[in-house]
Design a protein around this motif. Structure first.
Motif, PDB file in Angstrom:
ATOM      1  N   GLY A  60       0.841  -1.223  -0.075  1.00 37.80           N
ATOM      2  CA  GLY A  60      -0.013   0.073   0.057  1.00 37.80           C
ATOM      3  C   GLY A  60       0.942   1.343  -0.031  1.00 37.80           C
ATOM      4  O   GLY A  60       0.688   2.269  -0.989  1.00 37.80           O
ATOM      5  N   PRO A  61       1.509   1.640   1.011  1.00 41.31           N
ATOM      6  CA  PRO A  61       2.404   2.649   1.015  1.00 41.31           C
ATOM      7  C   PRO A  61       3.482   2.470  -0.110  1.00 41.31           C
ATOM      8  O   PRO A  61       3.921   3.784  -0.759  1.00 41.31           O
ATOM      9  N   LEU A  62       4.043   1.661  -0.643  1.00 41.79           N
ATOM     10  CA  LEU A  62       4.954   1.570  -1.949  1.00 41.79           C
ATOM     11  C   LEU A  62       4.044   2.183  -3.059  1.00 41.79           C
ATOM     12  O   LEU A  62       4.710   2.785  -3.743  1.00 41.79           O
ATOM     13  N   SER A  63       2.833   1.691  -3.288  1.00 41.04           N
ATOM     14  CA  SER A  63       1.902   2.368  -4.444  1.00 41.04           C
ATOM     15  C   SER A  63       1.657   3.703  -4.155  1.00 41.04           C
ATOM     16  O   SER A  63       1.540   4.266  -5.319  1.00 41.04           O
ATOM     17  N   ASP A  64       1.752   4.402  -2.891  1.00 35.99           N
ATOM     18  CA  ASP A  64       1.679   5.832  -2.679  1.00 35.99           C
ATOM     19  C   ASP A  64       2.993   6.543  -3.184  1.00 35.99           C
ATOM     20  O   ASP A  64       2.863   7.643  -3.405  1.00 35.99           O
ATOM     21  N   ALA A  65       4.049   5.756  -3.144  1.00 38.58           N
ATOM     22  CA  ALA A  65       5.142   6.424  -3.345  1.00 38.58           C
ATOM     23  C   ALA A  65       5.738   6.393  -4.586  1.00 38.58           C
ATOM     24  O   ALA A  65       6.309   7.481  -5.392  1.00 38.58           O
ATOM     25  N   TYR A  66       5.551   5.134  -5.285  1.00 40.08           N
ATOM     26  CA  TYR A  66       6.270   4.847  -6.719  1.00 40.08           C
ATOM     27  C   TYR A  66       4.961   4.692  -7.715  1.00 40.08           C
ATOM     28  O   TYR A  66       5.261   4.099  -8.855  1.00 40.08           O
ATOM     29  N   GLY A  67       3.806   4.757  -7.366  1.00 33.30           N
ATOM     30  CA  GLY A  67       2.515   4.727  -8.254  1.00 33.30           C
ATOM     31  C   GLY A  67       2.155   3.088  -8.344  1.00 33.30           C
ATOM     32  O   GLY A  67       2.781   2.708  -7.643  1.00 33.30           O
ATOM     33  N   ARG A  68       1.189   3.000  -9.057  1.00 33.47           N
ATOM     34  CA  ARG A  68       0.276   1.740  -8.782  1.00 33.47           C
ATOM     35  C   ARG A  68       1.239   0.650  -9.747  1.00 33.47           C
ATOM     36  O   ARG A  68       1.062  -0.682  -9.282  1.00 33.47           O
ATOM     37  N   ARG A  69       1.662   0.859 -10.798  1.00 28.76           N
ATOM     38  CA  ARG A  69       1.944  -0.107 -11.741  1.00 28.76           C
ATOM     39  C   ARG A  69       3.067  -0.849 -11.407  1.00 28.76           C
ATOM     40  O   ARG A  69       3.097  -1.820 -11.228  1.00 28.76           O
ATOM     41  N   MET A  70       4.342  -0.156 -11.092  1.00 26.38           N
ATOM     42  CA  MET A  70       5.403  -0.728 -10.777  1.00 26.38           C
ATOM     43  C   MET A  70       5.393  -1.707  -9.463  1.00 26.38           C
ATOM     44  O   MET A  70       5.969  -2.862  -9.664  1.00 26.38           O
ATOM     45  N   PRO A  71       4.800  -1.347  -8.528  1.00 30.01           N
ATOM     46  CA  PRO A  71       4.670  -2.376  -7.318  1.00 30.01           C
ATOM     47  C   PRO A  71       3.806  -3.539  -7.611  1.00 30.01           C
ATOM     48  O   PRO A  71       3.871  -4.457  -7.289  1.00 30.01           O
ATOM     49  N   LEU A  72       2.718  -3.229  -8.432  1.00 29.85           N
ATOM     50  CA  LEU A  72       2.000  -4.369  -8.880  1.00 29.85           C
ATOM     51  C   LEU A  72       2.672  -5.232  -9.906  1.00 29.85           C
ATOM     52  O   LEU A  72       2.387  -6.454  -9.447  1.00 29.85           O
ATOM     53  N   LEU A  73       3.176  -4.891 -10.628  1.00 27.45           N
ATOM     54  CA  LEU A  73       4.110  -5.650 -11.582  1.00 27.45           C
ATOM     55  C   LEU A  73       4.964  -6.479 -10.766  1.00 27.45           C
ATOM     56  O   LEU A  73       5.098  -7.767 -11.157  1.00 27.45           O
ATOM     57  N   ALA A  74       5.775  -5.906  -9.886  1.00 24.63           N
ATOM     58  CA  ALA A  74       6.691  -6.431  -9.008  1.00 24.63           C
ATOM     59  C   ALA A  74       6.077  -7.559  -8.082  1.00 24.63           C
ATOM     60  O   ALA A  74       6.382  -8.918  -8.149  1.00 24.63           O
ATOM     61  N   GLY A  75       4.798  -7.503  -7.576  1.00 25.48           N
ATOM     62  CA  GLY A  75       3.923  -8.491  -6.911  1.00 25.48           C
ATOM     63  C   GLY A  75       3.633  -9.611  -7.640  1.00 25.48           C
ATOM     64  O   GLY A  75       3.671 -10.534  -7.303  1.00 25.48           O
ATOM     65  N   ALA A 323     -15.906   1.755  -0.163  1.00 19.30           N
ATOM     66  CA  ALA A 323     -15.942   3.296  -0.648  1.00 19.30           C
ATOM     67  C   ALA A 323     -16.158   4.364   0.232  1.00 19.30           C
ATOM     68  O   ALA A 323     -15.278   5.345   0.147  1.00 19.30           O
ATOM     69  N   LEU A 324     -16.934   4.154   1.223  1.00 27.22           N
ATOM     70  CA  LEU A 324     -16.952   5.319   2.419  1.00 27.22           C
ATOM     71  C   LEU A 324     -15.476   5.301   3.373  1.00 27.22           C
ATOM     72  O   LEU A 324     -15.417   6.426   3.503  1.00 27.22           O
ATOM     73  N   ALA A 325     -14.992   4.337   3.265  1.00 27.53           N
ATOM     74  CA  ALA A 325     -13.631   4.165   4.090  1.00 27.53           C
ATOM     75  C   ALA A 325     -12.689   4.953   3.404  1.00 27.53           C
ATOM     76  O   ALA A 325     -11.720   5.658   3.913  1.00 27.53           O
ATOM     77  N   LEU A 326     -12.545   4.762   2.067  1.00 23.23           N
ATOM     78  CA  LEU A 326     -11.487   5.488   1.482  1.00 23.23           C
ATOM     79  C   LEU A 326     -11.864   6.617   0.772  1.00 23.23           C
ATOM     80  O   LEU A 326     -10.873   7.342   0.071  1.00 23.23           O
ATOM     81  N   ALA A 327     -13.150   7.336   0.821  1.00 23.56           N
ATOM     82  CA  ALA A 327     -13.479   8.364   0.348  1.00 23.56           C
ATOM     83  C   ALA A 327     -12.610   9.872   0.697  1.00 23.56           C
ATOM     84  O   ALA A 327     -12.527  10.192  -0.004  1.00 23.56           O
ATOM     85  N   ASP A 328     -12.277   9.684   1.825  1.00 24.07           N
ATOM     86  CA  ASP A 328     -11.467  10.898   2.254  1.00 24.07           C
ATOM     87  C   ASP A 328      -9.926  10.753   2.395  1.00 24.07           C
ATOM     88  O   ASP A 328      -9.323  11.770   2.866  1.00 24.07           O
ATOM     89  N   HIS A 329      -9.491   9.859   1.749  1.00 21.82           N
ATOM     90  CA  HIS A 329      -8.090   9.425   1.630  1.00 21.82           C
ATOM     91  C   HIS A 329      -7.570   9.075   0.145  1.00 21.82           C
ATOM     92  O   HIS A 329      -6.876   8.336   0.172  1.00 21.82           O
ATOM     93  N   GLY A 330      -7.892  10.207  -0.642  1.00 23.93           N
ATOM     94  CA  GLY A 330      -7.400  10.136  -1.970  1.00 23.93           C
ATOM     95  C   GLY A 330      -6.059  10.001  -2.123  1.00 23.93           C
ATOM     96  O   GLY A 330      -5.369   9.325  -2.934  1.00 23.93           O
ATOM     97  N   SER A 331      -5.285  11.169  -1.384  1.00 26.13           N
ATOM     98  CA  SER A 331      -4.009  11.148  -1.694  1.00 26.13           C
ATOM     99  C   SER A 331      -3.152  10.158  -0.879  1.00 26.13           C
ATOM    100  O   SER A 331      -1.956   9.909  -1.222  1.00 26.13           O
ATOM    101  N   ARG A 332      -3.810   9.438  -0.206  1.00 28.22           N
ATOM    102  CA  ARG A 332      -2.986   8.273   0.552  1.00 28.22           C
ATOM    103  C   ARG A 332      -3.849   6.815   0.256  1.00 28.22           C
ATOM    104  O   ARG A 332      -3.994   5.953   1.327  1.00 28.22           O
ATOM    105  N   ALA A 333      -4.501   6.747  -0.749  1.00 30.20           N
ATOM    106  CA  ALA A 333      -5.159   5.654  -0.986  1.00 30.20           C
ATOM    107  C   ALA A 333      -4.880   4.218  -0.784  1.00 30.20           C
ATOM    108  O   ALA A 333      -5.226   3.374  -0.364  1.00 30.20           O
TER     109      ALA A 333
END
Length: 415
Positions: A60-75, A323-333
């Motif tokens: 989760g934090p890795l994807s906030d720092a480096y984007g979604r694609r690279m951590p996903l492909l590594a995983g 959806a409600l839990a994540l609604a206010d955390h867009g910058s740290r989704a």
């Protein structure tokens, strides 16, 4: 485009149930082939669940720092490699370690799929899209055991892990080709341990997030209690054959899928919060029905309908609460999604041991845990949520259809 995205992200979300359910029919064969005991084979399942929970806290934090694609492909790469390694494990303890690694890698797909949805959608559109994801990922509990059983007809237990490796490779290729980056560089957050811990602290002290996360955790625990206890209750106590039990299990999974789509349709007229409340109330009523049938020792006609509702009600709880839990955390989704998954598995993981403490000679222990966890989900949602909203709270969820697939419509007048 939305259908293709739902298929891809739904496949990523299905990593957990596929990796758990597909190899369950192979337990006796693994026990014999690796010259071990049943408890040690079951430890491979526990290792995967622990890895899946902890891996989300990392990816989760890795994807906030480096984007979604690279951590996903590594995983996904790690998942395919770990699956192949599981197929050649020489001992059960090696398999336990490799299953933990497989779970950590699989967590990338689960947590990043949720974060990507939060990047793209807001408002009821986000809850609707989570319902679409559950339509895809909901097939896994139905198809995975059947697929595992068919694989074992043609090959031995390592073949199950080879198929899982192929699944990981297929999603790796599809993600590399079809999934665009959903988190632009200007919205990324540096990967610093201190900052990550502070972010976790801010999310964990947001009462709105905690209210929805704990409601997810408790109703998931009710479902895990059903999964852990129903084989013994329905087969040993009520005399169902394994084939009949698989039909009941599949019917309940179909109910979950149906309710997710009913929820998606109802979001046209009702808010996610209202539908979440309905889902939590249904879960409580279903849990009470299971408990009554168990205490009164009633037959299957009285036990199966509330069991069905226990599982199906998640179709209205999970997409709306997420959806409600994540609604206010867009910058740290990513971080919020990771904590959401961690809470879900920590609370949900309590269910199976609690059911086991009561033994397998009665359906009451399972029913007590189901009813108790369902009630706790509604109570936590009612008590933890803020009584007064901060300015801007739920602002995203008042926008009907803000989606980043095209021009953003002008904001509607607030009611």
């Amino acid at each position: 485009m939305k259908a293709r995205l739902a298929l891809l992200l739904g496949g990523l979300s299905a990593f957990g149930p596929l990796s758990i359910d597909m190899y369950l029919p192979a337990f006796p064969e693994i026990e014999a082939a690796l010259h071990t005991r049943q408890a040690q084979v079951q430890l491979t399942l526990t290792a995967f669940m622990v890895g899946l929970a902890l891996g989300q806290a990392v990816f989760g934090p890795l994807s906030d720092a480096y984007g979604r694609r690279m951590p996903l492909l590594a995983g996904l790469t790690g998942y395919a490699a770990a699956s192949l390694a599981c197929a050649i494990a020489p001992s059960v303890f090696t398999l336990v370690g490799l299953r933990f690694a497989q779970g950590v890698s699989a967590a990338a797909g689960v947590v990043i799929a949720r974060a990507a949805v939060r990047d793209i959608f807001t408002g009821p559109a986000m809850a609707r899209f989570f319902s679409m994801l559950m339509l895809v990922s909901g097939l896994a509990p139905i198809l995975a055991p059947l697929a595992g059983a068919q694989i074992l007809r043609w090959t031995t237990w390592p073949g199950v892990f080879v198929v899982l490796a192929y699944f990981g490779v297929a999603l790796l290729i599809a993600s590399a080709i079809c999934l665009r980056e959903t988190l632009p560089p200007d919205k990324r957050r540096p990967f610093e341990v201190g900052r990550i811990l502070r972010t976790y602290g801010r999310v964990a002290t947001d009462r709105t997030f905690v209210a929805h996360a704990t409601s997810i955790g408790f109703v998931t625990a009710a479902m895990f209690a059903y999964i852990a206890g129903s084989p013994f209750v329905l087969q040993n106590l009520h005399g169902l054959t394994p084939q009949a039990y698989s039909l009941v299990f599949g019917a309940n999974a179909v109910g979950l899928m149906v309710f997710t789509q009913v929820n998606r349709i109802f979001l046209t007229w009702f808010s996610p919060r209202a539908l979440l409340t309905v889902g939590l109330v249904l879960s409580v009523l279903a849990g009470a029905g299971v408990l009554y049938a168990a205490v009164e020792k009633l037959g299957l006609p009285y036990l199966l309908p509330p069991m069905f509702l226990v599982v199906a009600s998640l179709g209205m709880v999970l997409p709306n609460a997420t959806a409600l839990a994540l609604a206010d955390h867009g910058s740290r989704a990513g971080t919020a999604s990771a904590l959401l998954g961690l809470i879900q598995f920590l609370i949900g993981g309590l269910a199976a041991p609690l059911v086991g403490l009561g033994g397998s000679g009665s359906s009451v222990p399972m029913a007590v845990v189901i009813a108790g966890m369902s009630a706790a989900g509604l109570v936590s949602f009612a008590l933890i949520r803020p009584t007064r909203r901060r300015p801007g709270r739920y602002a995203a969820l008042r926008e009907a259809e803000t989606v980043k697939f095209g021009p953003v419509p002008p904001p509607r007048r607030r009611l």
